[in-house]
Design a protein around this motif. Structure first.
Motif, PDB file in Angstrom:
ATOM      1  N   UNK A 205      -4.827   7.516   3.094  1.00 51.22           N
ATOM      2  CA  UNK A 205      -3.578   7.049   3.198  1.00 51.22           C
ATOM      3  C   UNK A 205      -3.548   5.669   3.911  1.00 51.22           C
ATOM      4  N   UNK A 206      -4.562   5.252   4.831  1.00 50.74           N
ATOM      5  CA  UNK A 206      -4.737   4.000   5.525  1.00 50.74           C
ATOM      6  C   UNK A 206      -4.955   3.072   4.339  1.00 50.74           C
ATOM      7  N   UNK A 207      -5.811   3.569   3.179  1.00 49.85           N
ATOM      8  CA  UNK A 207      -5.876   2.417   2.188  1.00 49.85           C
ATOM      9  C   UNK A 207      -4.912   2.249   1.337  1.00 49.85           C
ATOM     10  N   UNK A 208      -4.260   3.367   0.827  1.00 52.22           N
ATOM     11  CA  UNK A 208      -2.897   3.304  -0.103  1.00 52.22           C
ATOM     12  C   UNK A 208      -1.712   2.608   0.449  1.00 52.22           C
ATOM     13  N   UNK A 209      -1.633   3.049   2.049  1.00 53.02           N
ATOM     14  CA  UNK A 209      -0.654   2.658   2.763  1.00 53.02           C
ATOM     15  C   UNK A 209      -0.492   0.983   2.839  1.00 53.02           C
ATOM     16  N   UNK A 210      -1.754   0.320   2.647  1.00 53.47           N
ATOM     17  CA  UNK A 210      -1.767  -1.144   2.674  1.00 53.47           C
ATOM     18  C   UNK A 210      -0.827  -1.655   1.213  1.00 53.47           C
ATOM     19  N   UNK A 211      -1.273  -0.777   0.313  1.00 52.07           N
ATOM     20  CA  UNK A 211      -0.832  -1.362  -1.024  1.00 52.07           C
ATOM     21  C   UNK A 211       0.577  -1.167  -1.018  1.00 52.07           C
ATOM     22  N   UNK A 212       0.959  -0.050  -0.385  1.00 56.01           N
ATOM     23  CA  UNK A 212       2.501   0.285  -0.652  1.00 56.01           C
ATOM     24  C   UNK A 212       3.469  -0.732   0.405  1.00 56.01           C
ATOM     25  N   UNK A 213       2.855  -0.862   1.514  1.00 51.94           N
ATOM     26  CA  UNK A 213       3.451  -1.984   2.354  1.00 51.94           C
ATOM     27  C   UNK A 213       3.721  -3.298   1.761  1.00 51.94           C
ATOM     28  N   UNK A 214       2.394  -3.767   1.159  1.00 49.20           N
ATOM     29  CA  UNK A 214       2.495  -4.833   0.497  1.00 49.20           C
ATOM     30  C   UNK A 214       3.366  -5.222  -0.480  1.00 49.20           C
ATOM     31  N   UNK A 215       3.312  -3.846  -1.314  1.00 48.69           N
ATOM     32  CA  UNK A 215       4.242  -4.069  -2.744  1.00 48.69           C
ATOM     33  C   UNK A 215       5.802  -4.041  -2.097  1.00 48.69           C
TER      34      UNK A 215
END
Length: 439
Positions: A205-215
């Motif tokens: 979640x800490x990893x994918x959260x970065x992708x989501x927020x940047x998107x």
């Protein structure tokens, strides 16, 4: 952005997040849990959903709520050294050591092995992992297209194929639930809770959260409040899909024991269930489901890991790290699925409580005014107990110490002995910060 565009964007991000989370472990562990939990399926499934759905959702939201750009910045609220070490360990765990290799191993076990003779040696797995991680590497080079590739194309197809299998299994169940195995006889909720660790989704979640927020930011949504609202909407969509599918897969596992027997490999269970319902076509069906699920997760993890390590070592390009991580993952995938799982379990038991603790500290950050002593106290005591649990999981434990801790720590016997020390450590840290202030 119009309301229609906003709605479709949230759907796309929600699908993307679901597909990133829904990978190898999310397919095999629910059916394994179902077989073992038997008639205690729903209590065990509830525990699994807490760690497999609820905590990953909170992890994504915590990153958005913190306003930090990445996990290292968030974890450095305790101390910069802790932030660096914890982030590296987490990226290695969800990256080339455990999670990424598992996507290749599971894809092979379910999508390829059923079509091969019994004794095939190591060559087919080697060839498959080279192709699989070659595709992962190629797509990770085009990280900017990840929403289109994952959220708009692969995920809808993945959901259709999963729905076909689940609906068929529910309409025509394979058999009755059996008695639970010994680990699930008592405290099945807490056993399911720990089984959820194996998905690694709270860490991811800490990893994918970065992708989501940047998107979301790339779409022009930049205020913290609007980012959180979009995260919540997309996260709830993803969490709902995951919870429904986990529950259905757990049910399939529990109802399959009469027909398949009690198996210790979720990949074998899924292959057997699919063959039971669809014959030879079932092998193709389940093969597509697994390949799509594992490939999307692998792409997301390579993309995130390469981005982090490039930031840490800027002299090495992002593309080079994508290649390096893909090669390492392919090598580790060849140790075999069950070996990967057995190696990863002690590590996950040791670091998972730290991730959970960090999530809740993030949400309470403003209440204790971000005092680093609170972070340090809570995380330090949590790690002491979780390290003992991890060593015990690896077979390295002292019986007298176990008996002592079981006698003084609530929930220690069910793998959650770290909970009270985490609270006590945070309180002691707050008191220490107050004493330092008045001196």
């Amino acid at each position: 952005m119009s309301k229609k565009e906003s709605f479709m964007f949230v759907i796309a991000v929600g699908f993307m997040l679901f597909a990133l989370f829904f990978g190898a472990g999310n397919l095999i562990f629910p059916v394994m849990l179902g077989q073992s939990a038997g008639s205690n399926i729903w209590l065990a499934n509830a525990g699994f959903i807490v760690t497999g759905v609820g905590l990953p959702l909170l992890g994504v939201l915590a990153l958005g709520y913190s306003g930090k750009s990445d996990l290292q910045a968030l974890a450095s609220r305790a101390h910069p050294v802790f932030g660096l070490i914890f982030t590296i360990v987490l990226y290695l765990a969800v990256g080339p050591l455990f999670a990424i290799p598992r996507t290749g191993s599971v894809s092979f076990e379910i999508g390829v092995r059923p079509f091969l003779p019994e004794a095939v040696g190591f060559l087919p797995l080697l060839i498959f992992t080279i192709i699989f991680f070659g595709m992962t590497c190629y797509f990770s080079m085009n990280a900017s297209k990840i929403v289109d590739i994952v959220g708009k194309i692969l995920t809808p197809l993945l959901l259709i194929f999963i729905a076909i299998l689940i609906i068929t299994a529910i309409i025509h169940p394979m058999g009755e639930f059996q008695s639970p195995t010994k680990p699930y006889l008592n405290h099945s909720f807490f056993k399911g809770f720990q089984d959820g660790y194996l998905t690694m989704d709270t860490l991811a979640a800490f990893v994918f959260g970065i992708i989501v927020i940047q998107t979301i930011k790339d779409r022009g949504i930049v205020s913290k409040g609007n980012i959180m609202i979009t995260c919540i909407k997309a996260g709830l969509l993803s969490a709902t899909l995951l919870a429904i599918i986990y529950s259905a897969l757990t049910y399939i596992g529990a109802s399959s024991v009469n027909e398949l027997g009690l198996l210790d490999n979720g990949a074998t269970i899924l292959a057997g269930v699919s063959s039971h319902y669809f014959g030879s076509y079932g092998k193709i069906l389940i093969g597509f489901i697994v390949l799509a699920a594992c490939l999307t997760t692998s792409i997301g993890l390579i993309t995130s890991s390469a981005s982090y390590f490039h930031k840490l070592f800027p002299k090495i390009s992002y593309k080079m790290f994508s290649v390096i991580l893909s090669i390492i993952s392919a090598i580790f995938a060849n140790v075999g699925l069950m070996k990967l799982i057995s190696i990863s379990e002690p590590v996950l038991v040791a670091i998972y409580p730290l991730a959970i603790c960090l999530i809740f500290l993030t949400f309470f950050h403003s209440m204790f005014k971000g005092k680093s002593e609170v972070y340090i106290g809570s995380l330090f005591l949590t790690f002491i107990i979780s390290l003992i649990d991890g060593l015990k999981e690896a077979g390295l434990h002292i019986r007298s110490l176990d008996q002592l801790l079981e006698g003084i720590l609530p929930f220690y016997s069910v793998g959650m002995g770290w909970l009270i020390p985490a609270i006590i450590g945070g309180f002691l840290g707050f008191v220490l910060s107050y004493i330092k202030k008045i001196r």
